[in-house]
Design a protein around this motif. Structure first.
Motif, PDB file in Angstrom:
ATOM      1  N   ASP A 195       0.975  -1.309   0.006  1.00  0.00           N
ATOM      2  CA  ASP A 195       0.041   0.006  -0.073  1.00  0.00           C
ATOM      3  C   ASP A 195       0.883   1.335  -0.238  1.00  0.00           C
ATOM      4  O   ASP A 195       1.994   1.077  -0.145  1.00  0.00           O
ATOM      5  N   GLU A 196       0.230   2.400   0.344  1.00  0.00           N
ATOM      6  CA  GLU A 196       1.181   3.509   0.233  1.00  0.00           C
ATOM      7  C   GLU A 196       2.166   3.696   1.239  1.00  0.00           C
ATOM      8  O   GLU A 196       3.098   4.726   0.963  1.00  0.00           O
ATOM      9  N   THR A 197       2.101   2.983   2.244  1.00  0.00           N
ATOM     10  CA  THR A 197       3.176   2.854   3.316  1.00  0.00           C
ATOM     11  C   THR A 197       4.253   2.036   3.050  1.00  0.00           C
ATOM     12  O   THR A 197       5.319   1.974   3.861  1.00  0.00           O
ATOM     13  N   GLY A 198       4.122   0.999   2.015  1.00  0.00           N
ATOM     14  CA  GLY A 198       5.246   0.368   1.741  1.00  0.00           C
ATOM     15  C   GLY A 198       4.692  -1.104   1.655  1.00  0.00           C
ATOM     16  O   GLY A 198       3.398  -1.351   1.358  1.00  0.00           O
ATOM     17  N   PRO A 199       5.604  -2.318   1.674  1.00  0.00           N
ATOM     18  CA  PRO A 199       5.106  -3.715   1.500  1.00  0.00           C
ATOM     19  C   PRO A 199       4.236  -4.099   2.422  1.00  0.00           C
ATOM     20  O   PRO A 199       4.521  -3.595   3.747  1.00  0.00           O
ATOM     21  N   ILE A 200       3.073  -4.873   2.125  1.00  0.00           N
ATOM     22  CA  ILE A 200       2.353  -5.428   3.457  1.00  0.00           C
ATOM     23  C   ILE A 200       2.182  -7.058   3.189  1.00  0.00           C
ATOM     24  O   ILE A 200       1.341  -7.598   4.058  1.00  0.00           O
ATOM     25  N   GLY A 201       2.877  -7.461   2.213  1.00  0.00           N
ATOM     26  CA  GLY A 201       2.598  -9.097   1.977  1.00  0.00           C
ATOM     27  C   GLY A 201       2.895  -9.645   0.606  1.00  0.00           C
ATOM     28  O   GLY A 201       3.422  -8.944  -0.202  1.00  0.00           O
ATOM     29  N   SER A 202       2.351 -10.669   0.154  1.00  0.00           N
ATOM     30  CA  SER A 202       2.563 -11.172  -1.039  1.00  0.00           C
ATOM     31  C   SER A 202       1.225 -11.941  -1.438  1.00  0.00           C
ATOM     32  O   SER A 202       0.339 -12.363  -0.711  1.00  0.00           O
ATOM     33  N   SER A 203       1.260 -12.495  -2.893  1.00  0.00           N
ATOM     34  CA  SER A 203       0.244 -13.051  -3.358  1.00  0.00           C
ATOM     35  C   SER A 203       0.613 -14.141  -4.469  1.00  0.00           C
ATOM     36  O   SER A 203       1.662 -13.450  -5.314  1.00  0.00           O
ATOM     37  N   SER A 204       0.147 -15.224  -4.601  1.00  0.00           N
ATOM     38  CA  SER A 204       0.568 -16.030  -5.602  1.00  0.00           C
ATOM     39  C   SER A 204      -0.511 -16.863  -6.372  1.00  0.00           C
ATOM     40  O   SER A 204      -1.551 -17.104  -5.678  1.00  0.00           O
ATOM     41  N   GLN A 205      -0.383 -16.976  -7.590  1.00  0.00           N
ATOM     42  CA  GLN A 205      -1.460 -17.528  -8.401  1.00  0.00           C
ATOM     43  C   GLN A 205      -0.872 -18.670  -9.219  1.00  0.00           C
ATOM     44  O   GLN A 205      -0.078 -18.422  -9.931  1.00  0.00           O
ATOM     45  N   MET A 206      -1.393 -19.971  -9.341  1.00  0.00           N
ATOM     46  CA  MET A 206      -1.015 -21.026 -10.182  1.00  0.00           C
ATOM     47  C   MET A 206      -1.799 -20.717 -11.296  1.00  0.00           C
ATOM     48  O   MET A 206      -2.974 -20.642 -11.105  1.00  0.00           O
ATOM     49  N   LEU A 207      -1.015 -21.003 -12.443  1.00  0.00           N
ATOM     50  CA  LEU A 207      -1.537 -20.763 -13.764  1.00  0.00           C
ATOM     51  C   LEU A 207      -1.733 -21.949 -14.702  1.00  0.00           C
ATOM     52  O   LEU A 207      -0.877 -22.812 -14.606  1.00  0.00           O
ATOM     53  N   THR A 208      -2.832 -22.212 -15.393  1.00  0.00           N
ATOM     54  CA  THR A 208      -2.893 -23.059 -16.568  1.00  0.00           C
ATOM     55  C   THR A 208      -2.747 -22.504 -17.844  1.00  0.00           C
ATOM     56  O   THR A 208      -3.357 -21.522 -18.200  1.00  0.00           O
ATOM     57  N   VAL A 209      -1.285 -22.647 -18.179  1.00  0.00           N
ATOM     58  CA  VAL A 209      -1.099 -22.088 -19.639  1.00  0.00           C
ATOM     59  C   VAL A 209      -1.144 -22.748 -20.721  1.00  0.00           C
ATOM     60  O   VAL A 209      -0.965 -24.132 -21.009  1.00  0.00           O
ATOM     61  N   ARG A 210      -2.175 -22.195 -21.974  1.00  0.00           N
ATOM     62  CA  ARG A 210      -2.672 -23.073 -22.806  1.00  0.00           C
ATOM     63  C   ARG A 210      -2.749 -22.213 -24.244  1.00  0.00           C
ATOM     64  O   ARG A 210      -3.412 -20.872 -24.360  1.00  0.00           O
TER      65      ARG A 210
END
Length: 267
Positions: free
Chosen positions: A249-264
């Motif tokens: 957010d505008e104060t700095g890092p707050i976490g992480s997010s991951s998404q598994m993809l199917t690539v076609r």
């Protein structure tokens, strides 16, 4: 904002139909198929439902820290049902599960850990790299690459670093749920899934790469306003992929997010 009869009317992603029933609006329209919902607002709706259930049961407002979503299927722009169950009750740590269903079929499941706060201001800090501020990041017309009402509802600024690599800031004026107060955290969670479209490694007209899940770890609650993404997209050689974002957010890092993809490749 929409202007109706000389008055401004705020638009929303969902409208409540009952205690556990909600109607998706056209602003949830998906990027891969415009007859289906983009899953991002639904992530926020389930987070909101968990917070409402928490606040009915207790008064200490435990923050949502680990959110693990499994996307079980596509969902049309229609009415959905939401059910919330406490899987592991506790005084300081809880595990809660929320399920979204359409026409009797589960389409999205969230398992979320809620954790007690402690006063650690003197220990706060992160070595995640900062990203350029929203003011230092150029506006990006995401709708030129991606279709759908959800993408059109987002105000996006992006700086491309290379193929599958970008930093970006996202916000929206569309509310999550009509007529209800939604926390800044739930509203921000409703934007997380946009990360898979921010750092494009392949032309989506040539290659489909939808995600089957999203897992976020938040060490600080989002405070509202711009939500930042430091995103890397990776494709393997066997149709698998990963979108990983450090969230700011505008104060700095707050976490992480991951998404598994199917690539076609698109035929």
């Amino acid at each position: 904002m929409a202007r109706v009869g000389g008055h401004h009317r705020r638009v929303h992603y969902f409208e409540r139909l009952g205690e556990s029933r909600f109607a998706a609006t056209e602003h949830t329209q998906g990027a891969w198929n415009r007859a289906e919902q983009h899953i991002a607002p639904s992530l926020g709706l389930l987070a909101h439902a968990v917070e409402q259930d928490r606040d009915r049961r207790r008064d200490d407002r435990l923050p949502l820290t680990r959110l693990s979503y499994d996307i079980l299927g596509t969902v049309p722009i229609a009415a959905v049902e939401v059910d919330v169950q406490v899987r592991r009750p506790g005084r300081s740590i809880e595990l809660v599960e929320a399920t979204m269903s359409h026409a009797g079929r589960a389409v999205l499941v969230l398992r979320v850990w809620l954790m007690q706060r402690f006063g650690t201001e003197q220990l706060a800090g992160s070595s995640f790299a900062p990203i350029p501020s929203p003011e230092d990041t150029p506006a990006w017309d995401m709708s030129a690459l991606w279709r759908g009402g959800f993408i059109a509802s987002a105000d996006v600024r992006r700086r491309e670093v290379g193929p599958g690599r970008a930093t970006a800031w996202v916000r929206t004026n569309v509310g999550l749920l009509a007529g209800e107060t939604v926390s800044p955290a739930a509203a921000a969670i409703g934007l997380l899934d946009i990360g898979n479209g921010l750092a494009v490694r392949a032309d989506p007209a040539q290659v489909a790469f939808p995600n089957i899940d999203l897992t976020a770890h938040l060490f600080s609650e989002p405070r509202g306003g711009w939500l930042g993404f430091d995103t890397t997209v990776s494709f393997g050689a066997d149709g698998l992929g990963l979108t990983h974002s450090v969230i700011h957010d505008e104060t700095g890092p707050i976490g992480s997010s991951s998404q598994m993809l199917t690539v076609r490749p698109v035929a």
